[in-house]
Scaffold this motif. Sequence first.
Motif, PDB file in Angstrom:
ATOM      1  N   GLY A   1       0.786  -1.231   0.000  1.00 49.70           N
ATOM      2  CA  GLY A   1       0.000   0.000   0.000  1.00 49.70           C
ATOM      3  C   GLY A   1       0.812   1.272   0.000  1.00 49.70           C
ATOM      4  N   ILE A   2       2.105   1.207  -0.287  1.00 53.90           N
ATOM      5  CA  ILE A   2       2.946   2.401  -0.238  1.00 53.90           C
ATOM      6  C   ILE A   2       3.286   2.924  -1.623  1.00 53.90           C
ATOM      7  N   GLY A   3       2.648   2.406  -2.648  1.00 49.85           N
ATOM      8  CA  GLY A   3       2.958   2.815  -4.016  1.00 49.85           C
ATOM      9  C   GLY A   3       3.734   1.716  -4.699  1.00 49.85           C
ATOM     10  N   GLU A   4       5.054   1.887  -4.775  1.00 49.21           N
ATOM     11  CA  GLU A   4       5.897   0.841  -5.345  1.00 49.21           C
ATOM     12  C   GLU A   4       5.977  -0.340  -4.381  1.00 49.21           C
ATOM     13  N   PRO A   5       6.009  -1.565  -4.923  1.00 49.92           N
ATOM     14  CA  PRO A   5       6.096  -2.739  -4.039  1.00 49.92           C
ATOM     15  C   PRO A   5       7.372  -2.733  -3.206  1.00 49.92           C
ATOM     16  N   LEU A   6       7.282  -3.329  -2.067  1.00 45.79           N
ATOM     17  CA  LEU A   6       8.423  -3.512  -1.177  1.00 45.79           C
ATOM     18  C   LEU A   6       9.266  -4.675  -1.705  1.00 45.79           C
ATOM     19  N   GLN A   7      10.552  -4.454  -1.889  1.00 47.36           N
ATOM     20  CA  GLN A   7      11.441  -5.487  -2.424  1.00 47.36           C
ATOM     21  C   GLN A   7      12.180  -6.177  -1.276  1.00 47.36           C
ATOM     22  N   VAL A   8      12.115  -7.503  -1.277  1.00 47.90           N
ATOM     23  CA  VAL A   8      12.657  -8.304  -0.185  1.00 47.90           C
ATOM     24  C   VAL A   8      13.694  -9.275  -0.727  1.00 47.90           C
ATOM     25  N   VAL A   9      14.799  -9.397  -0.024  1.00 51.35           N
ATOM     26  CA  VAL A   9      15.747 -10.489  -0.242  1.00 51.35           C
ATOM     27  C   VAL A   9      15.987 -11.117   1.120  1.00 51.35           C
ATOM     28  N   GLY A  10      15.759 -12.429   1.197  1.00 53.54           N
ATOM     29  CA  GLY A  10      15.911 -13.102   2.482  1.00 53.54           C
ATOM     30  C   GLY A  10      16.523 -14.474   2.321  1.00 53.54           C
ATOM     31  N   VAL A  11      17.002 -14.997   3.430  1.00 53.91           N
ATOM     32  CA  VAL A  11      17.597 -16.332   3.425  1.00 53.91           C
ATOM     33  C   VAL A  11      17.282 -17.021   4.741  1.00 53.91           C
ATOM     34  N   VAL A  12      17.017 -18.311   4.643  1.00 55.11           N
ATOM     35  CA  VAL A  12      16.858 -19.165   5.823  1.00 55.11           C
ATOM     36  C   VAL A  12      17.797 -20.341   5.647  1.00 55.11           C
ATOM     37  N   LEU A  13      18.572 -20.629   6.690  1.00 50.70           N
ATOM     38  CA  LEU A  13      19.547 -21.725   6.655  1.00 50.70           C
ATOM     39  C   LEU A  13      19.277 -22.688   7.811  1.00 50.70           C
ATOM     40  N   GLY A  14      19.379 -23.976   7.511  1.00 58.35           N
ATOM     41  CA  GLY A  14      19.324 -24.978   8.572  1.00 58.35           C
ATOM     42  C   GLY A  14      17.945 -25.240   9.117  1.00 58.35           C
ATOM     43  N   GLY A  15      16.927 -25.246   8.242  1.00 59.42           N
ATOM     44  CA  GLY A  15      15.593 -25.617   8.675  1.00 59.42           C
ATOM     45  C   GLY A  15      15.443 -27.121   8.767  1.00 59.42           C
ATOM     46  N   ALA A  16      14.502 -27.570   9.615  1.00 61.04           N
ATOM     47  CA  ALA A  16      14.323 -29.014   9.808  1.00 61.04           C
ATOM     48  C   ALA A  16      13.842 -29.698   8.542  1.00 61.04           C
ATOM     49  N   THR A  17      12.905 -29.078   7.863  1.00 62.91           N
ATOM     50  CA  THR A  17      12.372 -29.618   6.606  1.00 62.91           C
ATOM     51  C   THR A  17      12.127 -28.458   5.653  1.00 62.91           C
ATOM     52  N   GLY A  18      11.933 -28.810   4.366  1.00 64.23           N
ATOM     53  CA  GLY A  18      11.600 -27.768   3.401  1.00 64.23           C
ATOM     54  C   GLY A  18      10.272 -27.115   3.727  1.00 64.23           C
ATOM     55  N   GLY A  19       9.299 -27.917   4.189  1.00 67.44           N
ATOM     56  CA  GLY A  19       7.995 -27.373   4.545  1.00 67.44           C
ATOM     57  C   GLY A  19       8.086 -26.411   5.714  1.00 67.44           C
ATOM     58  N   ALA A  20       8.932 -26.734   6.699  1.00 71.71           N
ATOM     59  CA  ALA A  20       9.098 -25.840   7.851  1.00 71.71           C
ATOM     60  C   ALA A  20       9.730 -24.521   7.428  1.00 71.71           C
ATOM     61  N   VAL A  21      10.697 -24.588   6.531  1.00 69.22           N
ATOM     62  CA  VAL A  21      11.318 -23.366   6.015  1.00 69.22           C
ATOM     63  C   VAL A  21      10.282 -22.513   5.303  1.00 69.22           C
TER      64      VAL A  21
END
Length: 442
Positions: free
Chosen positions: A308-328
């Motif tokens: 809702g701020i005009g231009e979309p919010l751009q995100v770059v993220g990473v998750v490491l070492g999750g128990a399963t792909g579904g949990a991540v």
Amino acid sequence: MTDDLADLAGLFQGPQSSTEAARAARGRGGRAALLIIAIILVLALGSAGGYVWWALNAPLPAPTSSSHTPDPPTTPAAVIAVPTEVAASALSLSGAEEYLGKTPGIWAESGTNDPRPMASISKLITALVVLERKPLANATDPGPTIRFSKADHDLYDQYYVKGATIAAMPTGSSMSEHDAIAMMLVPSASNYADAVSTWAFGSRGAFLSAARKWLAKNGLNSTGIVEPTGISPQNTSTPSDLIALGRLAAAHPAIAAIATQTSIEIPSIGGFSNTNNLLGVEGVTGLKTGNLGTGSHNLLYTASMNVGIGEPLQVVGVVLGGATGGAVDDNVRTLLASIREGFDQVEVASSGQVVGHLETAWGDEARMVIPSSASLLTWSDTPIEVSMKIETPKTFADGEVVGSITWTAGPNTTTSDIRLEGTIGQPDEWWRLTHPRLLGAE
């Protein structure tokens, strides 16, 4: 002769009596009293007429005014659901700095910034290094044709034994560079990552040398790579390096376009689904999964979020070492949703909200109101400030604008008129005539 006759007549009449003299005197006094009464009546009537004229034309007392600036609403602080049941996570944002603060680096994180196995996220490095050596003209350019040898075909069995993801690569078959890159990124085929990197540089050793130079050139000094697929746990990186890698990959037209595809269709081989099951969820647009088994599930992701701020919010993220792909996936989905929910359209005024009154001595009243509801986009618990200005009405008529009210939160401001509801009229003549003490003051 005449005077003599008069005297003679007087003798015949004789002298006047005292009664007649008194009557004559009373006649003269009555006429004087009537004259005085007449004068008093004239003066009284003249004075009454003057009062009436004055009372009907004298200035009226000004209406009394009272107003109050409404208290601004408060909003609860956003609770950012940073993953905690993983080895580490990191998140960077751009496009909402006015709300979130300057965010050139990591905006939210959990765990430590130690190197950890990145698994198939390594294939992003492989693709970027290959495309620097063998660039594509644009996101859809097929590029040169790659012909697969028996040695390439044998990679299928080698990676099958290792338990890696693989895809068919018949001896003598061919494929465009674009499609071969897509095979290593979408279904994460390890044999394609190995074959394409050797095709581009002539040998694995030459590729690894180029890859290490590329990492150093791009400041990824905490990232190490020993082979092109990520099957080795010695391919390691830190959350901060992987955020930087994600930005590089997202900025590459061909890689960004390939990574956002939920599936691909390759002639003579068939269709393949993307290993990234979050594509399209909470704005996720890429990038790459990585999996070395239980407790070592990774995801380097990008997202474009309309908050809702005009231009979309751009995100770059990473998750490491999750128990399963579904949990991540669940962790990332919850995290992105918590960011979205931190932006809120807060109602700062309701239609017809009263902020003041006008009252007159003769009983007329009017309210000062905000004519329509107003809202303001805020982030988290950013304080909302409110200011109000009231002016003296000119016509005192219903609907007249008599001021304004402004709300501000962070970079956003919204303003509304303040209008009269009701009309302040003139008193009637009787009120003017009977309230002289209230008249005459401008």
